[in-house]
Each structure stands twice: as C-alpha cells, then as structure tokens.
Design an enzyme around this catalytic site. Structure first.
Site, short mmCIF file in Angstrom:
data_model
loop_
_atom_site.label_atom_id
_atom_site.label_comp_id
_atom_site.label_asym_id
_atom_site.label_seq_id
_atom_site.Cartn_x
_atom_site.Cartn_y
_atom_site.Cartn_z
CD GLU A 100 139.69 92.93 -58.27
OE1 GLU A 100 139.75 91.87 -57.66
OE2 GLU A 100 140.32 93.13 -59.32
CG MET A 123 138.06 94.01 -63.79
SD MET A 123 138.76 93.53 -62.19
CE MET A 123 137.39 92.60 -61.52
CD GLU A 124 139.69 89.54 -61.69
OE1 GLU A 124 139.69 89.38 -60.46
OE2 GLU A 124 140.46 90.33 -62.28
CG ASN A 125 134.86 93.00 -65.84
OD1 ASN A 125 134.88 93.35 -64.67
ND2 ASN A 125 135.36 93.74 -66.82
CD GLU A 146 142.97 89.87 -66.00
OE1 GLU A 146 141.93 89.75 -65.32
OE2 GLU A 146 144.04 90.30 -65.53
CG HIS A 191 141.45 86.24 -62.38
ND1 HIS A 191 141.60 85.90 -61.06
CD2 HIS A 191 142.33 87.26 -62.60
CE1 HIS A 191 142.53 86.67 -60.50
NE2 HIS A 191 142.99 87.50 -61.42
CD GLU A 209 144.35 89.66 -58.85
OE1 GLU A 209 144.94 89.26 -59.89
OE2 GLU A 209 143.22 90.14 -58.88
#
Length: 853
Positions: free
Chosen positions: A123, A269-271, A302, A305, A324
């Site tokens: 991102e 990070m919301e992988n 996260e 997300h 966000e």
C-alpha cells in the site's frame, strides 16, 4: 511512477483483469529476484493501455503470443500494451529489486544469526515492485503465486501455505517451490508475500458459520522467546466474535496469519489473511501498558479491515479516509465492548483525537473526503485527518443516527457489495435507509469542509448559585468558517461528600443535545444549581475543542486528580493543552499543570500523551529566556515523580524514561549514570536491555558517553534493536564532528535501511545546544530537492520531515523555508506540503512563546 486518477479511470474503461499467475525466484541474488507474471484480462478490441512494473531489467514481454521489444515498451516503471484484443494474455519476465525502504519486497538480514527475512508492503502503489500489475484498487482479480526459496524457509501468502516441492540445490543451498492456490478476488495492494526462516505459533478459532479458521502468529527466530502469542490469539478471537456479529458476515478468507516483521514503516498492514505488524510489538523488555494497549488496538484495526477494505474495497484512493477511519472506529469500539480495554475511548480521546486536532489546525488541513488526483496525493494523505478525524466523525455519526441503526446500515452494505468496489455514497445510502435520516447536509458539512470547531459555555448564575441562562457558543477559524451540527453531551460534576466516592469529582447530571449554529440555548439547565465543574462534550461524542468557564477551570486545577472516571479527566486536560498550543495561556502554566497532576493519573496512554505534550511545551512553547531553567526544573520534578511512583508500576517506568529523555544538567546526568551503573536503584525497576539503551542515549546527548562506550554496549546487544539504539546514540553525541558524520552518512551517502536512517535522525536532532544544528539549515534546503527526486517516498519523506530545523524556533527558519518554497516547482505538491506542515510547527511555537513571555 505517479499514476493519476484520470489514468486509472481510463484504464478501467479500457480493460478488466481476471487473473494473475506470478512466479518468483528469491534465490537468484542478494539484490534482485526473478519475477514472471502472466495476466489474463479483457479489453476493448484495438485499444492500448499499460501495465505497471517497477523493474531493474525487463527480459521479455509477450502479448497474445507476440514478442514485444522490452526496450521499446518498458521504461522500468510501465510497460505499454498496444493493439489489445477482446481477450488477452500477457507474460512479463523481469528482474525486480529487493528493497530496504519498507516498500515493495523488503529484504532484511538478522544481525544475530545472519538469516534473511523478506516481507511485502504494497500500500499504496508497490505491488508493482514485485510483479507486473494493473496497480489500482478497482482492478480486483485472483492471484496465484509460485515461490522458489531456500528449503528451510517458511513462505506465507494470502492463501494457505502449501507443502513445498524440492527444486534442487544451488551454491550449496537446497531450494523448494511453494505452489499456492489461487486467492479469492482481491485488490493487488492487499496481496502479500512473507518469506524466511520465520517461526510460528499456531492456533484456530470457529467462525460464526461453524468453519474452522487456522491462525498463525509469526516472528523471526531470534525474537520468538519474546512473542506473546496467546495474548494475540485472545484478542483475535475477541475481535472475530465482535466483528462477525456486528457486520453480519462470517470472516471471508481461508486463514488468518499475523506476522511481526523487521524495519516496518507503519504500525501494520491489512494484507488479506496475512497481516504484517511492526516488530516493535514483540516486547523483549518491559514496556508501558500504553504500548500493550496500542498493539491490541492495532490487532483489532487490521482485523476490521478484512471486511472493510479487503472484502469491500474503495474504488479509488479518495475514499482511503473511509477505509482507515472505519477500521479505527471499529477497533476502539471492539476494544471497549469486547475486551479488557473498557476505557478504550479514553485512549482514543487522548491519543487519536489529539492527533486529529493537531493535523486539522495545520495550513495543509483538508476535508476528510480529500481530492486524490494521483498517487502522491494518497501518500501524503495517510495523516491525522484520514485516520483520527475520520474516526472521530464516524463516532459523531453513530451518536447522530444511533449505534444499532448505524450497524444495520453497515450490515446491508456488506451484504450488497461483498467482493466489489464502492464509493462513499454506497455506504451513506444504506445508513440513511437504516436510520431514516437524510445525511446529505451532514455529509457536506462534516466530510467536505476542513477545520475544527470550538465550544465555549456562556452562563449566568444568580447570587444563590442557580443557573438563570445557559448556552453554548460555537466558533470556527476564519480560514475554515463552517459551523457544523453536533450531537453532544453536557456534564455537571461535583465533589461527592459521602459514600465510596467521597472526595471524588463525579457526574451529577447529564444532558444530551444537538448543537448547531453560533449559539445553542440549553433551557434544560436553567433553574439547576451551578456545579463545581461544567464539561462540554462530555463522553467525547463530538469532534470539537472545548473551553472551560472560570469556575470550572479553577475546579479543574484544584481537583483534576479527583475525577473518578478517566474520560472527563482526559477531556479537561486536553482543553488545557489546546489553550497552551493556541497561545491563549502561557506554556509555563501548562508545564505546572501537568507536573502537578500527572502523578495521580492512572491511565497509561494518558500519562504517555501528557509526557509528550510536556516535552513539546518545554522544547518549543516556553519563552526562550525561561526555557533552560524551566526544562531543568521540570526534569527534576519528573525524577521526583519517578521516585514517588509505586514500585514496578507503569507510571514509574514512564517517569524514569521521561527523566532520562529530559536530563541535561550535570546533576541529572549523574543520576542517569548511576542508574545505568546500578549504583542507584528504584524498587522493582527492571534495568533490562532497552532501559539501558534509554540511559545510554541520554548520556550520549549530554556528552557523557562517547563512541567507544556505545560500541561496547552494541557488542553486548548486537541485535536489530541494539543497532537502532546505537545509531541514535552515536548521532546524539553533541559535537560538531559527530553531527557532521551523521549528516554525511544519512544525507550525503544515504547509508542504511529505512529504520536505521530514522534512528540516526532521531539522535541527530536530540540536542540541548541548538547551535549545533545551525550549520545544517542551509545544507538542508540545498539537499532536499535531490532527496525528493532520488529516494523512494518513504525514505524521502522521513528524511525531509525528520531533519527539518524545527528545533531552531526563529524567523530565520521561516525565511529559509519561504525562500525554498518560493522557488519550488508547483509540480511537486507532496514535497510542498511536507515543508509547509513543518513550517507550521515553527509558526505555532513562536506564537506560544510570545504568549509565555
């Protein structure tokens, strides 16, 4: 590299991608890896477009069986695609670069055991650094990954990890291939690859639909002994339970891994199904309760997300704020309602809202719904508006429409838009339907305008203490004059005279109302006896700064520590801070206020924030003539607080660290040295590895520890944490030679990975004698244009903001900034914004210093 929104819209009108097949060989060299991508997509027959691919070398481009000349169609950033068919197959073979900036596929070597660890961070626009891709969120597809790596590694992606297949030996290293199953349909920025000899603790949970979801918590081998996996699992299960109930949709992905990775730029990070976290969340030494709670909120953020962002994804980055803000709001709600962190809204008010108010008062402030014209706009809009103000306004919206109605609208939204892309109106129409409210005016005033409003009480009281009139005045600054509708509460607080709360400030009355326009009368309060303290925006439902009337302010100063509950106490403290920041009250008054009350504060995050604000007041807002004496006296007071704090308590830990950070007099540095040597001790204060570094950095900045002492400490802790701490300590040495060496290393030669550079910058700017930084003002402005043009965004932005001479609070600094800005091309708005925001800190400091005189 700067994809525009117009280009993205045109590309979506031209083509639609269906699948990617990506083959990576991670064993080819230490600097590059082999990347082969096959993309299948439909397009308007005869049209042309491009695919994004940041590469070192493109070896082959094959479009529908036709070889294209890489030299003609590729510029190292994009590959042009001429004469497309209705259905297309594109194969790109290239060498891509490992990164050390926390972008793309980041490569890290563990100093403890020499092992290599990789992780991806995509991102906003960086999946193109790993494979060829149509890099925009509305081009969702299935991704199939085939990864060649050393056989002793673990390889993690969005799909469950398959059994590896042996692939021979190269240079004595046994290799294997991991053939992953295709992912579910998703945007490229939430795909992921994490590879290396990570170790894992495994668990599972039962989803709301009865499906067993495998769980994994990963970290480097050298950190596994410190990994508190059970706490992570517990929070994950609590989050799953809460979100599945609220959203009405079972968890959508096949498994859920959480990985703590080195040199990460953000919190997490919301992988999809493979979330990466800042490695600092693995606690190798004792940390504050605030840090533990921050990790909990991040875990929940996260996880939220996975639904909002991953299952349903914004069409373009102008709705990044909603992505966000929603996760930030929901993580705090989940923490408050379904975990041990029942006071999470106090934490939110203290930490997140103070960030939002600060960002919203910069000259660069913008509407929550920002206009995002290109990728550079996205990068600079990862800010306090996007996260904290947006979440604050969502909380205000929930108060406006009702929480049950809000969640009903959210459930309808997920049911309608799963696996697709949306825009803000898609959510608002569901919230309107569920609540029965017309939200068009609310949307316009809250999301399409900038700035923060201020509430002040206006009341008249009879001689016998009865309120005869009461109203709330709402104001806005001239640059952003919008007065907004607020749903808010007013609280009356008095000192209890009996019972369990005797002597405590407790709420005796509350009224909730709509505030709108410049004046809002509150007739419900007329005829009531005036309390000791009147608190506007009680419960912190509204997004607005507040001021206290004179009687309430006097009560607050005398009895802040007597509030029974943490949230009203925090709101009153925030009001005092706002007044000092705005130059309405002297900074030294605020310093006295904090030092007189913080010793009785029980909320760890509030203590942390108050100590940060104290440091800002001391270094920037106190008038120069009084600055040194005030700072030394404050450090003495903080040391006294540390000595008086309960043994082994969170407050003791925070006060000791703060004292080390403030120590500058000879006597104070003697105490720090004695603490480091163990000659002076506080009961139950652990002199662990990280605490020793805190003391050593303090001594280095005070001129008491030279390079040899720092290197000796590093020899005892030659870990990633130790290397970062040593870099800060070296850069903090207060000599002209030391500062010059740091500048040469960081700016001129650009040495070290992203985390190491940030650590060095922290030390470089940690000075008690600001004259050490004066020679670097001209050097800074001479260097930053080239830094911006030659470095990646993360590296350039951290250097430009970190090295800005904000410690030199003077008109000279403003003049140098203005001269650079006057000559700066309008084609680099992101760089201009970074500088104007830094400039604003000096303008505010000068105003506060004038008030302190």
């Amino acid at each position: 590299m700067n994809l525009t929104r117009a280009e993205a819209i045109e590309r979506t009108a031209t083509l639609s991608v269906s699948s990617y097949d990506v083959t990576l060989d991670l064993t080819t060299s230490e600097s590059t890896f082999a990347s082969t991508t096959t993309v299948r997509f439909s397009a308007k027959e005869g049209s042309s477009s491009f695919i994004d691919a940041v590469t070192k070398t493109v070896h082959q481009v094959t479009l529908n069986g036709v070889e294209l000349d890489p030299a003609e169609v590729s510029d190292g950033v994009r590959i042009q695609l001429p004469k497309l068919a209705a259905e297309n197959e594109l194969t790109v073979k290239a060498d891509a670069l490992f990164m050390n900036t926390g972008e793309g596929l980041h490569r890290f070597v563990d100093p403890v055991d020499g092992e290599v660890y990789l992780y991806s961070q995509f991102e906003v626009p960086d999946s193109r650094r790993m494979f060829a891709v149509f890099e925009q969120p509305d081009q969702k597809a299935e991704f199939t990954f085939h990864i060649t790596a050393p056989s002793h590694w673990d390889v993690i992606s969005n799909s469950p990890t398959p059994v590896p297949v042996a692939a021979g030996e190269v240079d004595g290293v046994k290799r294997s291939v991991w053939h992953f199953e295709p992912t579910l349909k998703m945007s490229s920025y939430i795909t992921a690859l994490i590879a290396g000899p990570y170790e894992c603790v495994r668990g599972e949970l039962t989803s709301s639909n009865g499906r067993i979801v495998p769980l994994g918590v990963f970290a480097r081998k050298s950190l596994m002994e410190f990994l508190d996996a059970e706490n992570v699992f517990e929070l994950t299960r609590q989050g799953f339970e809460f979100f599945e109930k609220q959203f009405g949709v079972p968890y959508p992905f096949p498994k859920y891994d959480q990985l703590f990775v080195p040199e990460f730029n953000a919190g997490a990070m919301e992988n999809a199904g493979a979330v990466t976290f800042l490695e600092s969340y693995v606690f190798r030494s004792k940390v504050t309760d605030a840090m533990v709670e921050r990790r909990a909120i991040t875990i929940l953020h996260e996880l939220a997300h996975m639904w909002f962002g991953d299952l349903v994804t914004m069409r373009w980055w102008n709705d990044l704020w909603l992505n966000e803000s929603f996760a930030e709001f929901m993580s705090t709600l989940a923490a408050a309602e379904n975990t041990q962190y029942v006071d999470a809204w106090t934490t939110f008010s203290s930490l997140e809202k103070s960030w939002a108010y600060r960002q919203d008062q910069l000259s660069s402030t913008h509407p929550i719904k920002a206009e995002i014209n290109d990728l550079e706009d996205v990068l600079v809009n990862f800010d306090g508006i996007t996260y904290a103000k947006g979440a604050s306004v969502l909380r205000q919206l929930v108060a406006w429409v009702g929480q049950e109605e809000f969640m009903a609208g959210v459930r309808a939204y997920f049911a309608k838009h799963a696996w697709s892309n949306t825009e803000l109106p898609d959510l608002m129409v569901e919230l309107e339907a569920a609540s029965g409210r017309d939200l068009s005016s609310w949307t316009e005033k809250w999301l399409e305008t900038a700035g923060v409003n201020t509430f002040k009480p206006a009341l008249e009281v009879s001689d016998d203490g009865v309120i005869t009139s009461f109203s709330i005045a709402q104001s806005a600054v001239a640059q952003h004059p919008t007065l907004r509708p607020h749903r808010a509460a007013i609280g009356f607080y008095d000192l209890a005279t009996s019972g369990a709360d005797s002597g405590k400030l407790v709420r005796t009355h509350r009224v909730e109302l709509d505030i709108d326009g410049p004046t809002t009368d509150v007739p419900e309060l007329v005829g009531m006896k005036r309390p000791a303290l009147i608190l506007l925006n009680d419960d912190d439902l509204a997004y607005a700064k507040i001021r206290l009337d004179e009687v309430s302010l006097a009560t607050a100063k005398a009895h802040l520590q007597d509030f029974r509950d943490s949230l009203p106490r925090t709101l009153v403290s925030a009001s005092a801070w706002d007044a000092a920041r705005d130059g309405e009250t002297p900074a030294r008054d605020y310093v006295e206020f904090v030092l007189a009350t913080i010793g009785s504060e029980t909320d760890s995050t509030v203590i942390m924030v108050l100590l940060r604000q104290l440091a800002t007041a001391l270094h920037y807002y106190v008038a120069p003539a009084h600055q040194k004496a005030t700072a030394i006296a404050a450090a003495d007071s903080v040391w006294e607080l540390a000595q008086n704090a309960a043994a082994g308590s969170d407050a003791q830990l925070q006060f000791v660290k703060a004292f080390a950070g403030h120590a500058q007099s000879a006597a104070q540095l003697d105490v720090v040295q004695a603490l480091l040597d163990g000659e002076q001790q506080l009961d139950e204060l652990a002199l662990d590895t990280d605490m020793r570094w805190e003391f050593l950095i303090s001594l280095a900045a005070g001129g008491r520890a030279d390079a040899s002492v720092i290197e000796a400490a590093l020899a005892l802790d030659n870990t990633q944490n130790g290397q970062l701490a040593a870099a800060t300590a070296h850069a903090a040495i207060p000599t002209a030679e030391g500062k010059a060496a740091t500048w040469e290393s960081v700016v001129v030669r650009g040495e070290g990975a992203n985390a190491l550079q940030r650590a060095a910058i922290d030390g470089f700017t940690k000075v008690w004698d600001t004259s050490l930084l004066e020679p670097y003002v001209a050097k800074y402005f001479a260097a930053i244009q080239e830094l911006w043009e030659s470095k990646s965004y993360e590296t350039a932005s951290s250097m430009i903001t970190g090295l800005y001479p904000s410690q030199l609070v003077s008109q000279t600094t403003l003049d140098a900034t203005d001269a650079f800005l006057d000559a700066l091309s309008p084609d680099v708005p992101a760089l201009r914004r970074l500088l104007t925001e830094s400039r604003d800190t000096v303008v505010r400091a000068l105003r506060a210093q004038a008030a302190d005189v």
